[in-house]
Write a protein that holds these residues in place. Structure first.
Motif, PDB file in Angstrom:
ATOM      1  N   LYS A 167       0.813  -1.215   0.000  1.00  0.00           N
ATOM      2  CA  LYS A 167       0.000   0.000   0.000  1.00  0.00           C
ATOM      3  C   LYS A 167       0.849   1.269   0.000  1.00  0.00           C
ATOM      4  O   LYS A 167       0.346   2.346   0.332  1.00  0.00           O
ATOM      5  CB  LYS A 167      -0.924   0.002   1.222  1.00  0.00           C
ATOM      6  N   ARG A 173      -0.873   7.510   4.771  1.00  0.00           N
ATOM      7  CA  ARG A 173      -2.082   6.879   5.299  1.00  0.00           C
ATOM      8  C   ARG A 173      -2.260   5.470   4.734  1.00  0.00           C
ATOM      9  O   ARG A 173      -2.653   4.547   5.466  1.00  0.00           O
ATOM     10  CB  ARG A 173      -3.301   7.736   4.959  1.00  0.00           C
ATOM     11  N   GLY A 174      -1.966   5.279   3.458  1.00  0.00           N
ATOM     12  CA  GLY A 174      -2.056   3.944   2.872  1.00  0.00           C
ATOM     13  C   GLY A 174      -1.033   2.989   3.470  1.00  0.00           C
ATOM     14  O   GLY A 174      -1.333   1.810   3.710  1.00  0.00           O
ATOM     15  N   ALA A 176       0.256   3.154   6.501  1.00  0.00           N
ATOM     16  CA  ALA A 176      -0.196   2.831   7.853  1.00  0.00           C
ATOM     17  C   ALA A 176      -1.349   1.830   7.825  1.00  0.00           C
ATOM     18  O   ALA A 176      -1.385   0.868   8.610  1.00  0.00           O
ATOM     19  CB  ALA A 176      -0.608   4.102   8.581  1.00  0.00           C
ATOM     20  N   ARG A 177      -2.291   2.035   6.907  1.00  0.00           N
ATOM     21  CA  ARG A 177      -3.436   1.125   6.818  1.00  0.00           C
ATOM     22  C   ARG A 177      -2.985  -0.276   6.402  1.00  0.00           C
ATOM     23  O   ARG A 177      -3.440  -1.280   6.978  1.00  0.00           O
ATOM     24  CB  ARG A 177      -4.454   1.672   5.820  1.00  0.00           C
ATOM     25  N   GLY A 178      -2.099  -0.361   5.429  1.00  0.00           N
ATOM     26  CA  GLY A 178      -1.594  -1.661   5.010  1.00  0.00           C
ATOM     27  C   GLY A 178      -0.804  -2.358   6.109  1.00  0.00           C
ATOM     28  O   GLY A 178      -0.911  -3.574   6.290  1.00  0.00           O
ATOM     29  N   VAL A 180      -1.221  -1.995   9.358  1.00  0.00           N
ATOM     30  CA  VAL A 180      -2.155  -2.463  10.385  1.00  0.00           C
ATOM     31  C   VAL A 180      -2.865  -3.740   9.937  1.00  0.00           C
ATOM     32  O   VAL A 180      -3.032  -4.687  10.726  1.00  0.00           O
ATOM     33  CB  VAL A 180      -3.169  -1.343  10.714  1.00  0.00           C
ATOM     34  N   VAL A 181      -3.275  -3.786   8.666  1.00  0.00           N
ATOM     35  CA  VAL A 181      -3.949  -4.981   8.159  1.00  0.00           C
ATOM     36  C   VAL A 181      -3.010  -6.185   8.184  1.00  0.00           C
ATOM     37  O   VAL A 181      -3.375  -7.289   8.628  1.00  0.00           O
ATOM     38  CB  VAL A 181      -4.483  -4.734   6.738  1.00  0.00           C
ATOM     39  N   THR A 184      -2.430  -7.302  11.794  1.00  0.00           N
ATOM     40  CA  THR A 184      -3.602  -7.981  12.358  1.00  0.00           C
ATOM     41  C   THR A 184      -3.729  -9.404  11.833  1.00  0.00           C
ATOM     42  O   THR A 184      -3.933 -10.355  12.607  1.00  0.00           O
ATOM     43  CB  THR A 184      -4.873  -7.191  12.029  1.00  0.00           C
TER      44      THR A 184
END
Length: 207
Positions: A167, A173-174, A176-178, A180-181, A184
């Motif tokens: 990402k 932001r992308g 960070a989102r990638g 986190v996914v 997880t």
């Protein structure tokens, strides 16, 4: 003739206890380890020392591990993800093709349009999951070689870095989102693999 008969009886008697072989008392048999085996029948006169397997079942090269490393598993992971993505994409393409052509009669143009959708979606999902598997496997091998250890920390770190890099075109932001996914998903996978161990540890602490 007599000497030959004695040699045969001695040779077979050592294994099956027949014809002048050495007998074993209950005290001798009691001290022989029979790991993973049921007690011998008293009617079976067999030397139990021949039944104990004290060597490995497979012969491995010098310095080789008994389990596969990340590099060996990388090929299976990448291939499995590509095949899974192709199968899922084909089913998704079939669903989309039927939905988009529901107002058309069954004809050759409709069949061609559905087939194109199945092919396009299958290739798209196979490429996506294959790329993720390639990044994950590459990060896992690099981290394993750098740390010199193989544990769940490598799995979580590889998953997090894979999500961040995949990402990375979406900016901070992308990324960070990638991350986190990826963190997880790999954390849940590590928890699943160690669930029985965690349950045993909790049970021992509660006693």
């Amino acid at each position: 003739m007599e000497g030959g008969g004695n040699s045969k009886g001695t040779g077979l008697g050592g294994l099956f206890g027949g014809g002048g072989g050495v007998g074993y008392s209950h005290a001798d048999l009691a001290g022989v380890p029979l790991t993973g085996m049921s007690p011998l029948s008293p009617y079976l006169n067999l030397d139990p020392r021949y039944l104990v397997q004290d060597t490995d079942e497979f012969i491995l090269p010098t310095g080789a591990n008994k389990t596969r490393g990340r590099f060996e598993l990388a090929f299976f992971t990448i291939g499995g993800c590509c095949m899974t993505g192709a199968a899922f994409g084909a089913l998704n393409g079939l669903r989309l093709g039927l939905k988009e052509t529901q107002n058309m009669a069954w004809s050759k143009p409709r069949n061609v349009q559905i087939l194109n959708m199945v092919t396009r979606q299958g290739a798209l999902w196979a490429n996506t999951l294959g790329s993720l598997a390639l990044l994950y496997s590459a990060f896992g091998v690099i981290i394993e070689k750098t740390r010199g250890a193989e544990d769940d920390l490598n799995t979580i770190a590889a998953g997090t870095l894979t999500g961040m890099l995949y990402k990375s075109t979406g900016g901070v932001r992308g990324i960070a989102r990638g991350g986190v996914v990826g963190l997880t998903l790999t954390s849940l996978y590590a928890l699943y693999n160690n669930w029985e161990h965690l349950k045993g540890s909790i049970a021992r602490q509660s006693l």
